[in-house]
Motif scaffolding. Sequence first.
Motif, mmCIF file in Angstrom:
data_model
loop_
_atom_site.group_PDB
_atom_site.id
_atom_site.type_symbol
_atom_site.label_atom_id
_atom_site.label_comp_id
_atom_site.label_asym_id
_atom_site.label_seq_id
_atom_site.Cartn_x
_atom_site.Cartn_y
_atom_site.Cartn_z
ATOM 1 N N ILE A 121 0.777 -1.130 -0.026
ATOM 2 C CA ILE A 121 0.033 0.160 -0.240
ATOM 3 C C ILE A 121 0.854 1.215 -0.013
ATOM 4 O O ILE A 121 0.654 2.113 -0.745
ATOM 5 C CB ILE A 121 -0.992 0.030 1.238
ATOM 6 N N LEU A 122 1.906 1.256 0.842
ATOM 7 C CA LEU A 122 2.932 2.474 0.805
ATOM 8 C C LEU A 122 3.603 2.452 -0.520
ATOM 9 O O LEU A 122 3.719 3.695 -1.173
ATOM 10 C CB LEU A 122 3.819 2.123 1.707
ATOM 11 N N ALA A 123 3.764 1.489 -1.181
ATOM 12 C CA ALA A 123 4.396 1.595 -2.515
ATOM 13 C C ALA A 123 3.314 2.211 -3.645
ATOM 14 O O ALA A 123 3.881 3.164 -4.218
ATOM 15 C CB ALA A 123 4.963 0.119 -3.084
ATOM 16 N N PHE A 124 2.091 1.533 -3.489
ATOM 17 C CA PHE A 124 1.187 2.159 -4.274
ATOM 18 C C PHE A 124 1.058 3.685 -4.146
ATOM 19 O O PHE A 124 0.752 4.316 -5.058
ATOM 20 C CB PHE A 124 0.031 1.393 -4.241
ATOM 21 N N SER A 125 1.038 4.114 -3.006
ATOM 22 C CA SER A 125 0.697 5.603 -2.573
ATOM 23 C C SER A 125 1.938 6.497 -3.086
ATOM 24 O O SER A 125 1.632 7.592 -3.532
ATOM 25 C CB SER A 125 0.670 5.620 -1.074
ATOM 26 N N ILE A 126 2.993 6.077 -2.950
ATOM 27 C CA ILE A 126 4.394 6.804 -3.664
ATOM 28 C C ILE A 126 4.071 6.862 -5.062
ATOM 29 O O ILE A 126 4.173 8.139 -5.728
ATOM 30 C CB ILE A 126 5.434 6.109 -3.127
ATOM 31 N N PHE A 127 3.825 5.594 -5.823
ATOM 32 C CA PHE A 127 3.515 5.440 -6.984
ATOM 33 C C PHE A 127 2.338 6.653 -7.453
ATOM 34 O O PHE A 127 2.357 7.397 -8.497
ATOM 35 C CB PHE A 127 3.292 4.297 -7.681
ATOM 36 N N TYR A 128 1.032 6.603 -6.830
ATOM 37 C CA TYR A 128 0.057 7.318 -7.002
ATOM 38 C C TYR A 128 0.382 8.899 -7.084
ATOM 39 O O TYR A 128 0.078 9.419 -7.852
ATOM 40 C CB TYR A 128 -0.885 7.018 -6.019
ATOM 41 N N TYR A 129 1.127 9.160 -6.068
ATOM 42 C CA TYR A 129 1.645 10.718 -5.957
ATOM 43 C C TYR A 129 2.611 10.933 -7.136
ATOM 44 O O TYR A 129 2.442 12.002 -7.581
ATOM 45 C CB TYR A 129 2.046 11.192 -4.541
ATOM 46 N N ALA A 130 3.675 10.263 -7.213
ATOM 47 C CA ALA A 130 5.005 10.578 -7.846
ATOM 48 C C ALA A 130 4.411 10.708 -9.498
ATOM 49 O O ALA A 130 5.066 11.276 -10.203
ATOM 50 C CB ALA A 130 6.033 9.854 -7.441
ATOM 51 N N TRP A 131 3.601 9.633 -9.743
ATOM 52 C CA TRP A 131 3.376 9.270 -11.296
ATOM 53 C C TRP A 131 1.968 9.802 -11.602
ATOM 54 O O TRP A 131 1.643 10.499 -12.595
ATOM 55 C CB TRP A 131 3.645 7.981 -11.577
ATOM 56 N N ILE A 132 1.092 9.017 -11.232
ATOM 57 C CA ILE A 132 -0.438 9.289 -11.654
ATOM 58 C C ILE A 132 -0.949 10.852 -11.314
ATOM 59 O O ILE A 132 -1.387 11.233 -12.023
ATOM 60 C CB ILE A 132 -1.360 8.367 -10.582
ATOM 61 N N TYR A 133 -0.563 11.299 -9.966
ATOM 62 C CA TYR A 133 -0.991 12.687 -9.968
ATOM 63 C C TYR A 133 -0.020 13.776 -10.600
ATOM 64 O O TYR A 133 -0.197 14.494 -11.540
ATOM 65 C CB TYR A 133 -1.128 12.788 -8.239
ATOM 66 N N THR A 134 1.624 13.509 -10.233
ATOM 67 C CA THR A 134 2.294 14.586 -10.754
ATOM 68 C C THR A 134 2.358 14.366 -12.192
ATOM 69 O O THR A 134 2.483 15.425 -12.718
ATOM 70 C CB THR A 134 3.686 14.243 -9.981
ATOM 71 N N VAL A 135 2.858 13.390 -12.717
ATOM 72 C CA VAL A 135 3.239 13.364 -14.004
ATOM 73 C C VAL A 135 1.777 13.206 -15.004
ATOM 74 O O VAL A 135 1.706 13.724 -16.160
ATOM 75 C CB VAL A 135 3.835 12.140 -14.383
#
Length: 304
Positions: A121-135
């Motif tokens: 879940i932590l890994a997905f939250s990082i991916f969510y913010y760094a890629w899904i949201y930011t990029v």
Amino acid sequence: MESARTLSLPAEWRDFFALTKPRVMTLVIFTGLCGLLAAPGSIHPVLAFTAILCIAVGAGGAAALNQWWEADIDAGMKRTAQRPLPAGRMERESARDFGFALSGGSVLVMGLANGWLPAAILAFSIFYYAWIYTVWLKPRTPQNIVIGGGAGAFPPLIGWVAVTGHITLMPVLLFLIIFFWTPPHFWALALFVQTDYAKVGIPMMPVVAGEASTRRQILIYAALLLPLALVPWMIGGTGVVYGASALLLGIVFLALSTKVGLRRSVPGDGMLPEKRLFAFSILYLFALFAVLVADRFATLQGWQ
């Protein structure tokens, strides 16, 4: 001499720390800790500390990756121009490597210490913010904050699962509360800094849909948040301490949102209601999650 002072170790340490967005991390740590403390069951203090540390470090890593990717955008905005990258105090590669190191290290330690479900879940939250949201979302759609709000909603879910080892309705509700809280919280800020976003071409809701639409949506989300925050009490997951507090906090939040939602700003008016809503929204989330823990303690002590 001036160059030596610029490259001194304390200055570099402060710049790396700034990459983690410490003010945002405070809320992340707090909600993660509250999720952990409110969860049924027990956890060894060392493992509890490790879980919260990993949540904090992971959030810091995601923030560093966000600033690495958005360095050019940050340079064009008054609010972010003094961050380490746009201010020229750090190379972009350093921020990128720092972000990946924090992100990967936090997930690995969480997995080894607390289990691979909270780590995932932590890994997905990082991916969510760094890629899904930011990029992906932020530069493409005015719904970036709505969908991207999930990134900041994971900490209490991670904290809860670190204790229990599984996902149930209660931590999902905590996730949803932050998810629905994010749009009125952030759009209140976006209303009085919208010129910054317009200047760099970021399609925030006030820039794309206009102030009137943004204000209506702030009011809609605040109205939905009020009953949603009461659901943990309605299903018996909390006691009356939480229920009464959530109702009171929700009424105040809705009242402030109503003032924002039904008004039309005038150039030069300072947008005081919007600033009040933004400030209270932070207090709201801190208070709501603090009461969640207090309610858990009161229940354990047999006071309710």
